[in-house]
Design a protein around this motif. Structure first.
Motif, mmCIF file in Angstrom:
data_model
loop_
_atom_site.group_PDB
_atom_site.id
_atom_site.type_symbol
_atom_site.label_atom_id
_atom_site.label_comp_id
_atom_site.label_asym_id
_atom_site.label_seq_id
_atom_site.Cartn_x
_atom_site.Cartn_y
_atom_site.Cartn_z
ATOM 1 N N LEU A 99 48.759 48.565 14.578
ATOM 2 C CA LEU A 99 47.581 49.439 14.658
ATOM 3 C C LEU A 99 46.337 48.730 14.099
ATOM 4 O O LEU A 99 45.232 48.883 14.621
ATOM 5 N N ASP A 100 46.543 47.932 13.075
ATOM 6 C CA ASP A 100 45.418 47.188 12.482
ATOM 7 C C ASP A 100 44.704 46.344 13.531
ATOM 8 O O ASP A 100 43.475 46.328 13.604
ATOM 9 N N VAL A 103 42.695 48.471 15.798
ATOM 10 C CA VAL A 103 41.422 48.894 15.193
ATOM 11 C C VAL A 103 40.425 47.729 15.249
ATOM 12 O O VAL A 103 39.247 47.934 15.552
ATOM 13 N N PHE A 104 40.909 46.518 15.000
ATOM 14 C CA PHE A 104 40.036 45.338 15.097
ATOM 15 C C PHE A 104 39.449 45.230 16.503
ATOM 16 O O PHE A 104 38.269 44.923 16.664
ATOM 17 N N ILE A 107 36.745 47.709 16.848
ATOM 18 C CA ILE A 107 35.534 47.265 16.119
ATOM 19 C C ILE A 107 34.759 46.270 16.984
ATOM 20 O O ILE A 107 33.538 46.336 17.097
ATOM 21 N N HIS A 122 31.538 47.261 4.141
ATOM 22 C CA HIS A 122 32.965 47.295 3.778
ATOM 23 C C HIS A 122 33.522 45.935 3.349
ATOM 24 O O HIS A 122 34.311 45.867 2.417
ATOM 25 N N ARG A 150 32.272 54.735 11.977
ATOM 26 C CA ARG A 150 33.568 55.146 11.420
ATOM 27 C C ARG A 150 34.143 56.315 12.203
ATOM 28 O O ARG A 150 35.348 56.394 12.445
ATOM 29 N N LEU A 153 35.581 55.108 15.474
ATOM 30 C CA LEU A 153 36.849 54.398 15.225
ATOM 31 C C LEU A 153 37.962 55.388 14.896
ATOM 32 O O LEU A 153 39.085 55.235 15.360
ATOM 33 N N LYS A 154 37.610 56.400 14.125
ATOM 34 C CA LYS A 154 38.606 57.425 13.761
ATOM 35 C C LYS A 154 39.120 58.120 15.020
ATOM 36 O O LYS A 154 40.325 58.332 15.183
ATOM 37 N N VAL A 157 41.530 55.848 16.805
ATOM 38 C CA VAL A 157 42.811 55.729 16.098
ATOM 39 C C VAL A 157 43.619 57.012 16.282
ATOM 40 O O VAL A 157 44.828 56.964 16.540
ATOM 41 N N TYR B 26 41.242 58.286 9.528
ATOM 42 C CA TYR B 26 40.179 57.688 8.705
ATOM 43 C C TYR B 26 40.758 56.698 7.688
ATOM 44 O O TYR B 26 40.174 55.639 7.438
ATOM 45 N N HIS B 28 43.367 54.842 7.980
ATOM 46 C CA HIS B 28 43.659 53.594 8.713
ATOM 47 C C HIS B 28 42.380 52.799 8.925
ATOM 48 O O HIS B 28 42.329 51.599 8.695
ATOM 49 N N VAL B 29 41.359 53.523 9.382
ATOM 50 C CA VAL B 29 40.080 52.856 9.687
ATOM 51 C C VAL B 29 39.511 52.203 8.428
ATOM 52 O O VAL B 29 39.133 51.023 8.446
ATOM 53 N N PHE B 30 39.458 52.922 7.338
ATOM 54 C CA PHE B 30 38.890 52.384 6.093
ATOM 55 C C PHE B 30 39.695 51.185 5.601
ATOM 56 O O PHE B 30 39.122 50.225 5.077
ATOM 57 N N VAL B 32 41.419 49.010 7.456
ATOM 58 C CA VAL B 32 41.143 47.850 8.321
ATOM 59 C C VAL B 32 39.722 47.323 8.098
ATOM 60 O O VAL B 32 39.503 46.111 8.118
#
Lengths: 167, 129
Positions: A99-100, A103-104, A107, A122, A150, A153-154, A157, B26, B28-30, B32
């Motif tokens: 999942l990481d 998310v990348f 982004i 961040h 954010r 992205l949320k 996800v 959220y 997960h997002v934070f 990463v």
């Protein structure tokens, strides 16, 4: 010394904003050349790292403008889904990856200004006034971009996790 | 009560945990977002950049040296032309009676140039690095 201390900062900024790997190192080099040439102009009114980040940010934005890439355009609410459907397809091909990494990938799809603010806040852990100085954007805009990035992205996800559960 | 996105972002940033789907996404997002971007500069980047900067400085030095030589030649030609046009060779007779002063003047200018090149410039460069 100056290069060693700040190469991560410049590398992160360029690495996030510039998608073409072949351009990244050259741009980092250009940024440090500019820093060296303009060092006499540094007035100690801010931290040296903030000043260097400003040069890196502006250099990246100019590079993107030359390539005619939109800097801050996010799709309007109604076309948002359309945009992210395209990313969904990419996400499907990455289904078995972590999942990481997904998310990348999300982004990476964000507009450059959003990515810059996310990285400064961040990764570099900079304050709002520092980000304002670097990007030249009003503080309200910085906060708004950070919030929206954010949130987007949320949503992605959440959607992806939902799909995984269905599987 | 369902929290708004703004409230959720603030809570998660403060390190508080929530169990809703939004909150988990959220988190997960934070997580990463804190990870360094993949791109890293090569180990030799700093060394390569320093040698590039040195070469650039060297080129600049040679440019100014060439300019200096050129301007000196031009001014020498102009001076000689003016001297021979307006004055006779006897105009230089004062030099022979003040040899010491002339030698001192030449040595003093040479010394200033040497100090500038060897000490002042090196100190300025070390400040830049």
């Amino acid at each position: 010394m100056l290069i060693k201390q700040n190469e991560k900062l410049v590398g992160h900024m360029i690495g996030r904003l510039i998608d073409r790997n072949e351009d990244r190192e050259e741009l980092c080099q250009d940024v440090f050349m500019k820093v060296y040439e303009k060092l006499d102009e540094f007035s100690f009114q801010s931290k040296l790292s903030t000043w260097i980040a400003t040069i890196a940010y502006r250099h990246s934005i100019n590079h993107l403008r030359k390539r005619k890439i939109a800097i801050s355009d996010l799709p309007e609410e109604e076309s948002k889904i359309e945009r992210f459907v395209a990313i969904d397809d990419a996400a499907e091909t990455l289904a078995d990856q972590q999942l990481d990494e997904i998310v990348f990938a999300f982004i990476e799809k964000l507009p450059p200004q959003y990515k810059a603010i996310l990285t400064l806040y961040h990764v570099q852990e900079m304050s709002y006034p520092e980000i304002v100085e670097i990007t030249g954007l009003p503080e309200g805009t910085v906060k708004n971009y950070l919030f929206r990035a954010r949130q987007l992205l949320k949503e992605k996800v959440k959607k992806y996790l939902g799909k995984e559960v269905e599987l | 009560m369902k929290l708004t996105d703004e409230e959720l972002q603030t809570k998660i940033e403060q390190g508080l945990t929530e169990t809703s789907a939004d909150a988990q996404a959220y988190q997960h997002v934070f997580k990463v977002l804190k990870i360094d971007p993949e791109f890293n500069l090569p180990i030799q980047f700093a060394n390569r950049l320093v040698s590039l900067l040195e070469k650039k400085e060297e080129k600049r030095d040679y440019f100014w040296l060439a300019m200096g030589i050129l301007l000196s030649i031009i001014s020498l030609i102009v001076t000689i032309a003016l001297l021979f046009e307006r004055w006779s060779i006897n105009s230089f007779s004062f030099l022979s009676s003040n040899v010491g002063l002339v030698v001192f003047g030449v040595l003093f200018v040479a010394l200033l140039q040497w100090i500038d090149k060897k000490i002042i410039r090196k100190q300025l460069e070390s400040h830049k690095h």
